[in-house]
Design a protein around this motif. Structure first.
Motif, mmCIF file in Angstrom:
data_model
loop_
_atom_site.group_PDB
_atom_site.id
_atom_site.type_symbol
_atom_site.label_atom_id
_atom_site.label_comp_id
_atom_site.label_asym_id
_atom_site.label_seq_id
_atom_site.Cartn_x
_atom_site.Cartn_y
_atom_site.Cartn_z
ATOM 1 N N GLY A 146 0.796 -1.219 0.000
ATOM 2 C CA GLY A 146 0.000 0.000 0.000
ATOM 3 C C GLY A 146 0.829 1.269 0.000
ATOM 4 O O GLY A 146 0.278 2.378 0.045
ATOM 5 N N ARG A 147 2.151 1.124 -0.039
ATOM 6 C CA ARG A 147 3.019 2.301 -0.066
ATOM 7 C C ARG A 147 2.907 3.005 -1.418
ATOM 8 O O ARG A 147 2.933 2.373 -2.463
ATOM 9 C CB ARG A 147 4.462 1.889 0.196
ATOM 10 C CG ARG A 147 5.455 3.056 0.220
ATOM 11 C CD ARG A 147 6.798 2.577 0.728
ATOM 12 N NE ARG A 147 7.348 1.539 -0.132
ATOM 13 C CZ ARG A 147 8.219 1.776 -1.105
ATOM 14 N NH1 ARG A 147 8.615 3.011 -1.358
ATOM 15 N NH2 ARG A 147 8.688 0.774 -1.825
ATOM 16 N N ILE A 148 2.754 4.319 -1.395
ATOM 17 C CA ILE A 148 2.632 5.098 -2.624
ATOM 18 C C ILE A 148 3.999 5.225 -3.289
ATOM 19 O O ILE A 148 4.964 5.691 -2.680
ATOM 20 C CB ILE A 148 2.057 6.505 -2.342
ATOM 21 C CG1 ILE A 148 0.660 6.393 -1.708
ATOM 22 C CG2 ILE A 148 2.002 7.327 -3.613
ATOM 23 C CD1 ILE A 148 0.086 7.742 -1.295
ATOM 24 N N GLY B 242 7.280 -8.103 -9.494
ATOM 25 C CA GLY B 242 6.222 -8.299 -8.522
ATOM 26 C C GLY B 242 4.909 -7.708 -8.980
ATOM 27 O O GLY B 242 4.755 -7.294 -10.132
ATOM 28 N N THR B 243 3.937 -7.685 -8.079
ATOM 29 C CA THR B 243 2.599 -7.177 -8.369
ATOM 30 C C THR B 243 2.437 -5.783 -7.772
ATOM 31 O O THR B 243 2.780 -5.551 -6.606
ATOM 32 C CB THR B 243 1.527 -8.110 -7.785
ATOM 33 O OG1 THR B 243 1.694 -9.422 -8.343
ATOM 34 C CG2 THR B 243 0.125 -7.596 -8.112
ATOM 35 N N TYR B 244 1.909 -4.865 -8.558
ATOM 36 C CA TYR B 244 1.678 -3.493 -8.125
ATOM 37 C C TYR B 244 0.247 -3.100 -8.517
ATOM 38 O O TYR B 244 -0.445 -3.859 -9.219
ATOM 39 C CB TYR B 244 2.686 -2.544 -8.767
ATOM 40 C CG TYR B 244 4.116 -2.852 -8.391
ATOM 41 C CD1 TYR B 244 4.719 -2.211 -7.325
ATOM 42 C CD2 TYR B 244 4.858 -3.800 -9.098
ATOM 43 C CE1 TYR B 244 6.035 -2.494 -6.972
ATOM 44 C CE2 TYR B 244 6.163 -4.099 -8.743
ATOM 45 C CZ TYR B 244 6.743 -3.441 -7.679
ATOM 46 O OH TYR B 244 8.030 -3.733 -7.331
ATOM 47 N N SER B 245 -0.213 -1.959 -8.073
ATOM 48 C CA SER B 245 -1.552 -1.480 -8.413
ATOM 49 C C SER B 245 -1.500 0.005 -8.719
ATOM 50 O O SER B 245 -0.568 0.706 -8.321
ATOM 51 C CB SER B 245 -2.544 -1.753 -7.276
ATOM 52 O OG SER B 245 -2.190 -1.013 -6.119
ATOM 53 N N TYR B 246 -2.501 0.450 -9.461
ATOM 54 C CA TYR B 246 -2.635 1.875 -9.738
ATOM 55 C C TYR B 246 -4.114 2.237 -9.679
ATOM 56 O O TYR B 246 -4.983 1.429 -10.046
ATOM 57 C CB TYR B 246 -2.027 2.261 -11.082
ATOM 58 C CG TYR B 246 -2.577 1.526 -12.276
ATOM 59 C CD1 TYR B 246 -3.604 2.062 -13.048
ATOM 60 C CD2 TYR B 246 -2.062 0.289 -12.638
ATOM 61 C CE1 TYR B 246 -4.098 1.391 -14.149
ATOM 62 C CE2 TYR B 246 -2.547 -0.397 -13.739
ATOM 63 C CZ TYR B 246 -3.567 0.162 -14.505
ATOM 64 O OH TYR B 246 -4.061 -0.502 -15.585
#
Length: 333
Positions: A286-288, A311-315
């Protein structure tokens, strides 16, 4: 050691007269060509029904010493066609390897290669048994720009004049050098490129499915209805009612390609009546990682991340401080 033929090559001249300045050394020299049925200059066989040893080798060619890994040391050199009816095996055990890494950007590298069709100059290089007819492959000088480790320099041995049953000290064709290609080592690159291509296909399919789901949701929201009259009637009439609206919805598409190695693109749409918008990138904790202000309307963001860990990230698309949509993206090495 039991030897049917024991031979040693040292300072022994070839030909009937001694000539140590133009000497070749052969441990075994064999020639054949006198019969009309079948010629074999050498024949080696192990009878597997009678062999008792744990290791049985009909022919062993070996290059040893500190120079064994140089470009022109060959355990076997064949000038002409070679056929293998069994398996061609190369050492690949993990215990033999070090510095094991993934292959990066295989698809991008393969796209730089240019397959060719060609014929060999058999009339110009008669000293080499080059295949006749049309061939398909790569040019060594072009491959060297992309995969230099797959290109090897080869020195073709000289050919000596034969006088009767002896080889004389006269050179008919001097030795020559040219570049060769190890095509077998391209196979893992092709496998990795197929995986990268499949990841792109999966990402595109996911984007298409997402768009299809969004359109269906929009149709349901706008009250689109379809009705067909009685199929038993003489004329089938399609009727449809549509509710028009100027309402525009927020769109955040899946990044393409996904997974990606160095860069990927994200398209979006923000209606004019929406407030301040930005796209935020997060890791799994959850780190920006990054916040980007975006303009209203249609837009595309190109993300460069060559130094980002796999790895897996989100936007997320955030409008007026509220998350409108969130998507995941996969980073690979």
């Amino acid at each position: 050691v039991n030897a049917g033929i024991g031979a040693f090559a040292g300072d022994f001249p070839l030909g009937e007269e001694e000539d140590t300045t133009n000497a070749l050394n052969f441990g075994v020299y064999a020639t054949s060509g006198k019969t009309t049925n079948e010629n074999r200059a050498g024949f080696f066989q192990i009878n597997t029904d009678e062999a008792q040893a744990s290791v049985n080798i009909a022919v062993l060619g070996q290059v040893t010493g500190d120079s064994a890994h140089a470009s022109n040391y060959w355990a076997g050199f064949f000038d002409g066609k070679v056929e293998i009816t069994g398996d061609l095996v190369t050492p690949s055990d993990r215990m033999l390897k070090k510095n094991i890494e993934d292959i990066d950007n295989a698809l991008e590298k393969l796209m730089q290669l240019q397959p060719r069709q060609y014929e060999y100059k058999t009339d110009e290089y008669e000293n080499i048994t080059l295949g006749k007819g049309r061939h398909y492959g790569l040019l060594a000088d072009e491959l060297k720009d992309v995969f230099p480790e797959l290109v090897h320099e080869v020195t073709h041995p000289a050919q000596w004049k034969r006088t009767g049953k002896w080889l004389s000290g006269t050179v008919v064709h001097p030795q020559m050098s040219y570049s060769g290609i190890n095509y077998l080592k391209l196979i893992p690159v092709f496998i990795q490129a197929m995986k990268e291509q499949q990841a792109i296909i999966d990402s595109l399919q996911a984007s298409v499915q997402s768009m299809d789901d969004r359109l269906k949701a929009l149709e349901a929201k706008e009250g689109v209805q379809y009705r067909m009259s009685d199929p038993g009637s003489e004329e089938t009439v399609h009727e449809m009612t549509v509710e028009l609206s100027t309402l525009q919805v927020v769109v955040l598409d899946q990044n393409v390609p996904n997974p990606f190695a160095e860069s990927t693109s994200i398209s979006y749409f923000i209606p004019e009546e929406a407030g301040a918008a930005k796209i935020m990138f997060f890791d799994l904790t959850g780190r920006i990682l990054k916040t980007v202000d975006v303009q209203k309307g249609y837009g595309i963001i190109t993300v460069f991340a060559p130094n980002l860990s796999s790895g897996t990230y989100s936007y997320s698309l955030v409008i007026d401080g509220r998350v409108a949509e969130t998507r995941r993206m996969e980073k690979m090495r």
